[in-house]
Design a protein around this motif. Structure first.
Motif, short mmCIF file in Angstrom:
data_model
loop_
_atom_site.label_atom_id
_atom_site.label_comp_id
_atom_site.label_asym_id
_atom_site.label_seq_id
_atom_site.Cartn_x
_atom_site.Cartn_y
_atom_site.Cartn_z
N MET A 130 0.83 -1.20 0.00
CA MET A 130 0.00 0.00 0.00
C MET A 130 0.87 1.26 0.00
O MET A 130 0.63 2.20 -0.76
CB MET A 130 -0.91 0.00 1.23
N LYS A 188 -2.26 -10.41 -6.81
CA LYS A 188 -3.42 -9.69 -6.27
C LYS A 188 -4.03 -8.80 -7.34
O LYS A 188 -3.36 -7.89 -7.85
CB LYS A 188 -3.00 -8.84 -5.07
N PRO A 189 -5.29 -9.04 -7.71
CA PRO A 189 -5.92 -8.20 -8.75
C PRO A 189 -5.95 -6.72 -8.39
O PRO A 189 -5.83 -5.87 -9.27
CB PRO A 189 -7.33 -8.78 -8.85
N THR A 190 -6.12 -6.40 -7.11
CA THR A 190 -6.19 -4.99 -6.73
C THR A 190 -4.89 -4.26 -7.02
O THR A 190 -4.89 -3.11 -7.48
CB THR A 190 -6.52 -4.85 -5.23
N LEU A 191 -3.76 -4.92 -6.77
CA LEU A 191 -2.47 -4.31 -7.05
C LEU A 191 -2.27 -4.13 -8.55
O LEU A 191 -1.78 -3.09 -9.01
CB LEU A 191 -1.34 -5.16 -6.47
N LYS A 192 -2.63 -5.15 -9.32
CA LYS A 192 -2.49 -5.04 -10.77
C LYS A 192 -3.36 -3.91 -11.32
O LYS A 192 -2.92 -3.12 -12.17
CB LYS A 192 -2.88 -6.37 -11.44
N PHE A 193 -4.58 -3.81 -10.82
CA PHE A 193 -5.50 -2.77 -11.31
C PHE A 193 -4.97 -1.38 -10.95
O PHE A 193 -4.96 -0.47 -11.78
CB PHE A 193 -6.88 -2.97 -10.70
N ALA A 194 -4.53 -1.21 -9.71
CA ALA A 194 -4.03 0.10 -9.28
C ALA A 194 -2.80 0.51 -10.09
O ALA A 194 -2.68 1.67 -10.52
CB ALA A 194 -3.70 0.07 -7.79
N ARG A 200 -3.71 1.27 -13.86
CA ARG A 200 -4.46 2.53 -13.99
C ARG A 200 -3.52 3.73 -13.85
O ARG A 200 -3.65 4.71 -14.59
CB ARG A 200 -5.56 2.60 -12.94
N ASN A 208 -9.82 -10.52 -15.32
CA ASN A 208 -10.47 -9.28 -14.92
C ASN A 208 -10.45 -8.32 -16.10
O ASN A 208 -9.40 -7.80 -16.48
CB ASN A 208 -9.73 -8.68 -13.72
N SER A 244 -11.48 -5.36 -16.40
CA SER A 244 -11.08 -3.99 -16.09
C SER A 244 -9.57 -3.82 -16.25
O SER A 244 -9.09 -2.83 -16.80
CB SER A 244 -11.50 -3.63 -14.66
#
Length: 925
Positions: free
Chosen positions: A296, A331-337, A340, A368, A370
């Motif tokens: 994070m 982790k999908p959240t890390l890839k997405f962040a 983007r 994913n 997105s």
């Protein structure tokens, strides 16, 4: 037969009906109290609040005090629900202050640990500014409590109380600082089972278990409170960041909570953006945080670096490398962040992001969608022309699988790609036309239409086919706004095409099949064909079609048809109503009309529209407002009333209207007449961190100039009386001082307030220029901390301000759009001046254009602010002069030579000789 789902919904609506709940509130008065029934009813009350149900004061008050009877019961779960309910009801019910004593009993250090956080949160909602000081000892003790939940509740409550009682909360800075220090994992007693719902009743003596908490979450809350206290003191904020950041390594020697570190990173980024002198120190801290063990924190630091203003490619290497590592994360959240952030960065530095192309290629097939969408759109921005075909095929394959939000992202990427690779315009246009036929909402369709509009504007080879696709789209377009915009574009571009008649059929179909708004737009579009197409047969056909519109059921359509039929018959009207490429700025027109209507003396004379700036029709159609937003200004006040701040995001025209209202409320200015112009943006005369913050706005009247000083006192322990601003010109200005208005009393709570200084123009035909030295004079009195009243004796004091300059830029000249070539010829016989200047410090033609537009405050016409050559260019400018000066045009011929800068020839034509001198003085003065 009703379905079971409908039956459940119907039962739920009845069960959670406000009237039903208010009737059942009698369970709070039963003896003995049933904890199960009360918890169930309190749950339904909370449900109503969270679902948006509104309670009236007469409903909330008896319910509130009925709930307070439950304080006598010892059930822990019931007590938690009581606090949850009274916290929500306290904002509506009356006389809630009576509950303060009961809540404070649960805040005592010897009370049950499970009650104290809830009591602190509820007390924050109930007390007002006058009671914060009396509860100070409770909050201070709770902030430094070893129990994390109690400390966090007190810190968050203090944060919410800060806006209403800043002076008291600022005294808690030592406790907040102590809460920042890392503590050993705390242990608190909590019931092993929560009885907040409808189950069996809780045992009379709940069992407790010890639960460790080592998240250091109180550090996050303490940091937010400390920043709120210190945010007006930049040096204190910088010191706090450096202490908590752990030096250049950014290891975070004090802060252990990742969310607290992320907040600290945001503070560091803000300081770096506002203070260039701290850029190096803050950047070193951000780079150190890139090596933090928390994902994070690492991401937040990388994002802060990527979003830095004017960041150079060499500064992005480590941040991009950190984001590149996240692209391979599980982790999908890390890839997405990460993807983007890289997608946004690719718009500015595509070559730097290109280093991640291999990882982004792997994400194209990510489950994913997105992530896959961002991967492809980023690759489009960083890739080369050879990879476009392959990527476009992959995009087309999953457009139907993603939401409208991500479809807009894809379309925006394609839109920028069209301009980057014009040779691929056929492929791009085919893709856009295909998605235009797909299902989608307004935002998605608008993005596609905007992309096609850009292709028409910048790629002339695709105009005809693009217009054809738009014609097909409006045949079944369900969005009125898009239909109107497309019809407007067809009216402009259609007559220029080789076969203009093929577009008329699509336009006339709208008259037959669409609603009144679209029909009216279609009439206007057809009229443009009748005026601009030279073929007499086409003109005759347009006349016949417009004649059919005279029988329309809508007044607007009939009126437009009648007007344009006359325009077609009389050529002199065509220039004004069809060919004229400018319209009044609606915001400026509205402001002037409001001022005219409110001025009783002015309404006896005809409204003068010559002083209203104009914008292009294309600009008006896109609702693009040129004037920039303003800083906070103060609204009109009398001598006895304290001003209120306006919203900081006001358009220039809205601010002009507010300024006119301010000045109209001052009796001394009644004889000056209407204000001609107010400076677009207040000039800051002090630093924002100083004890007195002052800004200046200049108002130009027909024969007067008024300087408005917005003055703030940031010292809560000091009161200023008889505040005046003394202005002394540094040389001859052509202005005679008339007087000033002072501020009788200026406190920190009532800031900002306004002081005026007025001058008379010696010659209303001339435009005086000059520089003024400004001094703030006042009587300073200290405030007694015990009584809050200022002392009787004060001492006179002065505070030196920055100089105020009255110049052409923004004070007399307003940007205005005109047809430059025709107006330049019309003003050939009028006053004119030509001079040559050398700008040796300019490094390019583009830099010279930007500088001249800013200095002269005039409108760049015909896209002349975008030079097509690096050595020679002609800049065309238009404007209006306040005070009846009329139009002014400037033509700047520039040449650039390396090492010598820019040489320019400035030619000015105006309606008055004084205006020509005004423009020349802005450059040569």
């Amino acid at each position: 037969m009703a379905s079971k789902k409908d039956d459940d919904a119907s039962f739920n609506n009845f069960y959670n009906n406000k009237t039903t709940i208010l009737q059942e509130a009698r369970v709070f008065h039963e003896s003995p109290i049933s904890p199960r029934k009360c918890r169930a009813l309190l749950t339904r009350v909370a449900y109503l609040f969270y679902s948006g149900e509104a309670f009236q004061a007469q409903e909330a008050t008896p319910l509130f005090f009925g709930i307070t009877k439950l304080f006598s019961h010892k059930d822990a779960a019931l007590r938690q629900m009581v606090y949850l309910a009274i916290k929500e009801l306290s904002t509506v019910a009356e006389d809630v202050i009576m509950l303060t004593a009961s809540i404070q009993r649960d805040m005592q250090p010897n009370s049950e640990v499970i009650y104290r956080p809830n009591a602190i949160r509820a007390l924050c909602r109930i007390i007002d500014a006058s009671m914060v000081q009396s509860t100070e000892r409770f909050f201070k003790a709770a902030i430094v409590d070893k129990n994390t939940s109690i400390s966090s509740a007190a810190l968050v409550s203090s944060y919410h109380l800060f806006p209403v009682s800043k002076d008291v909360i600022k005294r808690w800075v030592n406790e907040a600082q102590e809460a920042l220090s890392p503590r050993a994992p705390s242990f608190f007693n909590a019931p092993s089972t929560s009885y907040l719902g409808f189950g069996s009743s809780a045992p009379s003596t709940p069992s407790y278990q010890t639960v460790p908490s080592s998240s250091y979450i109180s550090q996050y809350h303490a940091l937010g409170l400390l920043y709120s206290i210190r945010q007006q003191d930049r040096m204190a904020v910088i010191k706090m960041i450096q202490q908590l950041g752990g030096g250049k390594t950014g290891g975070g020697t004090t802060l252990k909570n990742p969310m607290a570190l992320c907040m600290l990173i945001r503070y560091a980024a803000k300081v770096m953006d506002e203070d260039p002198n701290m850029h190096k120190q803050m950047f070193d801290l951000l780079e150190g945080w890139l090596r933090h063990k928390s994902d994070m924190v690492t991401f937040e630091a990388a994002r802060a670096i990527a979003e830095m203003r004017n960041v150079q490619p060499q500064h992005l290497t480590r941040a991009v490398a950190a984001l590149q590592n996240f692209l391979s994360s599980m982790k999908p959240t890390l890839k997405f962040a990460a993807i983007r952030t890289l997608s946004s960065l690719a718009l500015i530095h595509p070559t730097v992001v290109a280093a991640c192309n291999t990882e982004m290629e792997n994400l194209i097939t990510d489950a994913n969608r997105s992530i896959a969408t961002y991967a492809i759109t980023t690759l489009l921005k960083t890739g080369n022309e050879a990879s476009v075909d392959r990527l476009m095929k992959q995009i087309s394959g999953f457009m139907s699988e993603i939401s409208d939000e991500f479809k807009v992202i894809v379309v925006d990427a394609v839109r920028s790609l069209c301009l980057k690779f014009p040779a691929k315009q056929d492929l791009m246009l085919t893709f856009l036309a295909g998605v235009l036929r797909d299902e989608g909402g307004y935002d998605f369709k608008r993005a596609v239409v905007e992309a096609i509009f850009d292709m028409i504007k910048y790629i002339s080879a695709c105009k005809e086919s693009a217009l054809g696709h738009l014609c097909e789209f409006i045949e079944d377009c369900e969005f009125t706004k898009l239909s109107v915009r497309i019809l407007h574009l067809l009216g402009i571009e259609g007559p220029k095409m080789s076969q203009p008649t093929k577009y008329i059929r699509f336009i006339y179909n709208r008259v037959v099949l669409e609603n009144a708004i679209v029909r009216a737009a279609a009439v206007s579009s057809m009229a443009k064909f009748g005026v601009n197409v030279l073929d007499a047969t086409v003109k005759k056909s347009i006349g016949v079609l417009l004649s059919r519109c005279l029988d329309d059921v809508d007044d607007e359509v009939r009126d437009r048809a009648a007007m344009y039929l006359r325009v077609l018959r009389e050529e002199e009207l065509q220039e004004t109503y069809v060919k004229e490429d400018s319209v009044f700025s609606l915001a400026a027109l509205e402001a002037k009309l409001v001022s005219y209507v409110n001025d009783a003396a002015a309404t006896s004379e005809p409204f003068d529209a010559s002083s209203i700036p104009k914008i292009s029709r294309a600009q008006a159609a896109q609702d693009v407002a040129r004037p920039s937003s303003l800083d906070t200004i103060a609204v009109a006040v009398t001598a006895k009333a304290a001003p209120v701040n306006l919203a900081p995001q006001l358009s220039a025209a809205e601010a002009q209207s507010q300024y006119a209202q301010q000045l109209a409320a001052v009796p001394e200015f009644a004889a000056y007449g209407p204000v001609m112009n107010s400076s677009v943006k207040p000039t800051q005369l002090t630093e924002s961190e100083t004890e007195y913050v002052v800004s200046c706005v200049k108002h130009v009247f027909k024969a007067h100039v008024v300087f408005q000083f917005n003055i703030s006192n940031t010292l809560p322990d000091m009161v200023l009386e008889n505040v005046d601003v003394i202005m002394q010109p540094t040389d001859e200005t052509g202005l005679t001082p008339l007087g000033s208005t002072s501020i009788p009393l200026l406190t920190a709570a009532a800031s900002p307030q306004i002081a005026y200084v007025s001058f008379q123009r010696d010659d209303p035909v001339e435009y005086p220029l000059g520089t003024f030295q400004c001094t703030l004079k006042f009587v300073s009195k200290e405030v007694d901390p015990s009584s809050g009243e200022p002392e009787e004796e004060g001492y006179p004091d002065e505070y030196q301000l920055e100089e105020v300059e009255l110049g052409a830029s923004g004070d007399y000249i307003l940007p205005s759009y005109v047809n430059f070539n025709s107006e330049w010829e019309k003003m050939k016989a009028g006053p004119s001046q030509t001079e040559t200047f050398a700008l040796s410090e300019m490094e390019s033609i583009k830099a010279a254009c930007d500088s001249l537009i800013e200095i002269l405050n005039m409108e760049a016409l015909g896209g002349s602010d975008q030079p097509t050559s690096t050595t020679v260019h002609t800049l065309q400018l238009g404007g209006l002069v306040a005070g009846g000066g009329g139009k002014v045009l400037a033509r700047v011929r520039m040449t650039f030579a390396a090492g010598q800068g820019v040489t320019l020839e400035l030619s000015v034509r105006a309606e008055q000789e004084a205006v020509c001198r005004l423009v020349m003085s802005a450059i040569g003065g």
